[in-house]
Scaffold this active site. Structure first.
Site, mmCIF file in Angstrom:
data_model
loop_
_atom_site.group_PDB
_atom_site.id
_atom_site.type_symbol
_atom_site.label_atom_id
_atom_site.label_comp_id
_atom_site.label_asym_id
_atom_site.label_seq_id
_atom_site.Cartn_x
_atom_site.Cartn_y
_atom_site.Cartn_z
ATOM 1 N N CYS A 127 0.804 -1.226 0.000
ATOM 2 C CA CYS A 127 0.000 0.000 0.000
ATOM 3 C C CYS A 127 0.839 1.279 0.000
ATOM 4 C CB CYS A 127 -0.971 -0.001 1.173
ATOM 5 S SG CYS A 127 -2.129 -1.375 1.047
ATOM 6 N N HIS A 148 -3.543 7.184 2.474
ATOM 7 C CA HIS A 148 -3.889 5.910 1.861
ATOM 8 C C HIS A 148 -5.309 5.525 2.284
ATOM 9 C CE1 HIS A 148 -4.071 1.916 0.487
ATOM 10 N NE2 HIS A 148 -3.968 1.369 1.678
ATOM 11 N N ASN A 192 -10.346 -0.217 -0.619
ATOM 12 C CA ASN A 192 -8.883 -0.118 -0.530
ATOM 13 C C ASN A 192 -8.275 -0.668 -1.824
ATOM 14 O OD1 ASN A 192 -6.159 -0.396 0.041
ATOM 15 N ND2 ASN A 192 -6.441 -1.455 1.996
HETATM 16 C C1 LIG Z 1 -10.517 -4.847 9.229
HETATM 17 C C2 LIG Z 1 -11.078 -4.031 10.350
HETATM 18 C C3 LIG Z 1 -12.069 -3.022 9.787
HETATM 19 C C4 LIG Z 1 -11.870 -4.958 11.282
HETATM 20 O O1 LIG Z 1 -12.373 -4.255 12.371
HETATM 21 P P1 LIG Z 1 -12.194 -4.829 13.851
HETATM 22 O O2 LIG Z 1 -12.924 -3.929 14.747
HETATM 23 O O3 LIG Z 1 -10.738 -5.017 14.092
HETATM 24 O O4 LIG Z 1 -12.970 -6.181 13.733
HETATM 25 P P2 LIG Z 1 -12.518 -7.634 14.178
HETATM 26 O O5 LIG Z 1 -11.615 -8.196 13.131
HETATM 27 O O6 LIG Z 1 -12.032 -7.621 15.591
HETATM 28 O O7 LIG Z 1 -13.886 -8.352 14.124
HETATM 29 C C5 LIG Z 1 -14.976 -7.972 14.971
HETATM 30 C C6 LIG Z 1 -16.110 -8.939 14.726
HETATM 31 O O8 LIG Z 1 -16.657 -8.717 13.419
HETATM 32 C C7 LIG Z 1 -16.637 -9.941 12.670
HETATM 33 N N1 LIG Z 1 -16.382 -9.624 11.254
HETATM 34 C C8 LIG Z 1 -15.201 -9.608 10.598
HETATM 35 N N2 LIG Z 1 -15.399 -9.253 9.315
HETATM 36 C C9 LIG Z 1 -16.721 -9.052 9.180
HETATM 37 C C10 LIG Z 1 -17.524 -8.669 8.087
HETATM 38 N N3 LIG Z 1 -17.024 -8.401 6.876
HETATM 39 N N4 LIG Z 1 -18.844 -8.533 8.292
HETATM 40 C C11 LIG Z 1 -19.393 -8.776 9.501
HETATM 41 N N5 LIG Z 1 -18.673 -9.140 10.570
HETATM 42 C C12 LIG Z 1 -17.350 -9.275 10.403
HETATM 43 C C13 LIG Z 1 -15.539 -10.749 13.286
HETATM 44 O O9 LIG Z 1 -15.726 -12.113 13.037
HETATM 45 C C14 LIG Z 1 -15.659 -10.392 14.754
HETATM 46 O O10 LIG Z 1 -16.721 -11.148 15.292
HETATM 47 P P3 LIG Z 1 -16.649 -11.664 16.826
HETATM 48 O O11 LIG Z 1 -16.582 -10.415 17.659
HETATM 49 O O12 LIG Z 1 -17.914 -12.413 16.961
HETATM 50 O O13 LIG Z 1 -15.414 -12.488 16.905
HETATM 51 C C15 LIG Z 1 -9.985 -3.295 11.138
HETATM 52 O O14 LIG Z 1 -9.276 -4.214 11.927
HETATM 53 C C16 LIG Z 1 -9.019 -2.576 10.241
HETATM 54 O O15 LIG Z 1 -9.366 -1.658 9.524
HETATM 55 N N6 LIG Z 1 -7.725 -2.949 10.291
HETATM 56 C C17 LIG Z 1 -6.704 -2.352 9.484
HETATM 57 C C18 LIG Z 1 -6.958 -2.670 8.059
HETATM 58 C C19 LIG Z 1 -5.913 -2.120 7.166
HETATM 59 O O16 LIG Z 1 -5.492 -1.025 7.316
HETATM 60 N N7 LIG Z 1 -5.550 -2.962 6.223
HETATM 61 C C20 LIG Z 1 -4.754 -2.662 5.139
HETATM 62 C C21 LIG Z 1 -3.534 -1.905 5.414
HETATM 63 S S1 LIG Z 1 -2.982 -1.472 3.888
#
Ligand SMILES: CC(C)(COP(=O)(O)OP(=O)(O)OC[C@H]1O[C@@H](n2cnc3c(N)ncnc32)[C@H](O)[C@@H]1OP(=O)(O)O)[C@@H](O)C(=O)NCCC(=O)NCCS
Length: 333
Positions: free
Chosen positions: A112, A260, A290
């Protein structure tokens, strides 16, 4: 010697995939995706389309904006984490499309942060006099590499396909202040597996990919979302400040901040930390998701075409991604 951006362009596929479309194919919802990421829809390619199609569209628009032809460029630098083929990559297929003779081209791998890495290397090559005009792109097709099922939902909802391009050109006019003022690049390989694609892998014996790996979903990207989030909101302000300080520019003097587009919440967090008012930030993740290396050049192109960037203004661009990599650039338009 300085280099300056003389044209920008972008290209996304026509096919719009909304959060509601995804909710029909996996256990997710429009509400979950919007709340956590800000994404409303993204673009995915259709059968028959390739990364080179998107790269070509972005390159031609950037050339047109610069009033140049493909024959005027002397190097192509294309950043991607989703190359058309493992080798030779995407840039070679773009090279053929553009009909640019025998000029060099290269795929750059910095995920990224790839576009800012590319901008920095192109700037350095121009400043040494090696090249006069470099086509710098970010281009990704994620849609064919994600698992559109309940198992893959955490990543499948985040990514979109697209390409963005700029033409970077030598600026030898001492009265023209436009140019790349500063770029700072960083990496931290010890976190490589926190956001990665495990297979196919040339380190896997005796073959790069097995049926078992496919069945286990190890051929799809994996991410420790919270870990990535925490590092992104720390590293982005850090490298942005470092870059401004190296250029002796104050935060309040920057006209537009382009981050980004990984997650709207990350960008709001970063802007809050730095006390940057929303009016001086721009986001398009709502419409494209993204697009990794393509996100910043796509956003830059929209900013230019919407008139958000005027001659003489200062633009700051900052990224964080797999590797980990992070980078920031300061440009005077
Ligand atoms: C990906 C992201 C949005 C997820 O948010 P989060 O608050 O960390 O969510 P979690 O992964 O802890 O998941 C929370 C819950 O939602 C669920 N979940 C995950 N993806 C899901 C989706 N697409 N739809 C619904 N529920 C979802 C999980 O299973 C989890 O359920 P649980 O609480 O029953 O275990 C966040 O972590 C993020 O933005 N991270 C950085 C991403 C990034 O920058 N990536 C690229 C860098 S270039």
């Amino acid at each position: 010697m300085r280099s300056k951006i003389v044209g920008t362009g972008m290209c996304v596929p026509d096919r719009v995939v909304t959060n509601h479309d995804l909710a029909k194919r996996m256990d997710t919802s429009d509400e979950w995706i919007r709340q956590r990421t800000g994404i409303v829809e993204r673009r995915w390619i259709e059968d028959g389309q390739s990364p080179a199609d998107l790269a070509e569209g972005a390159a031609l628009r950037a050339l047109e904006a610069a009033g140049l032809e493909a024959g005027d460029i002397d190097c192509i630098l294309l950043s991607t984490l989703s190359p058309q083929h493992d080798f030779p990559g995407t840039s070679f297929f773009l090279h053929e499309r553009l009909g640019v003779g025998e000029i060099p081209c290269i795929d750059l791998r910095a995920q990224c942060s790839g576009f800012l890495y590319g901008l920095s290397f192109a700037d350095a090559m121009i400043c040494t006099g090696r090249f006069q005009r470099v086509l710098v792109l970010g281009c990704e097709v994620h849609s064919t590499g994600i698992e559109v099922t309940d198992r893959g939902r955490d990543l499948a909802v985040l990514f979109g396909d697209g390409a963005g391009a700029v033409i970077l050109q030598a600026n030898e006019d001492s009265d023209d202040t436009a140019g790349i003022l500063e770029v700072r690049l960083h990496a931290e390989g010890r976190h490589a597996k926190r956001l990665w694609l495990e297979a196919p892998s040339s380190a896997h014996h005796p073959v790069r990919v097995t049926h078992e790996m496919i069945d286990d979903g190890r051929v799809f990207p994996q991410m420790q979302g919270k870990f990535v989030f925490k590092h992104a909101v720390t590293r982005m302000p850090e490298v942005l400040r470092e870059t401004l300080s190296a250029a002796s520019v104050k935060l309040e003097d920057v006209d537009l901040f382009l981050f980004h587009q990984a997650n709207l919440r990350i960008n709001e967090f970063v802007a809050n930390q730095l006390e940057i008012p929303p009016a001086r930030c721009m986001n398009n993740i709502q419409r494209y998701g993204n697009c990794s290396a393509a996100s910043i050049p796509m956003l830059l192109d929209e900013a230019v075409r919407e008139g958000r960037i005027q001659s003489g203004q200062l633009v700051s661009m900052t990224a964080f991604g797999s590797g980990f990599t992070w980078a920031s650039a300061l440009v005077r338009w």
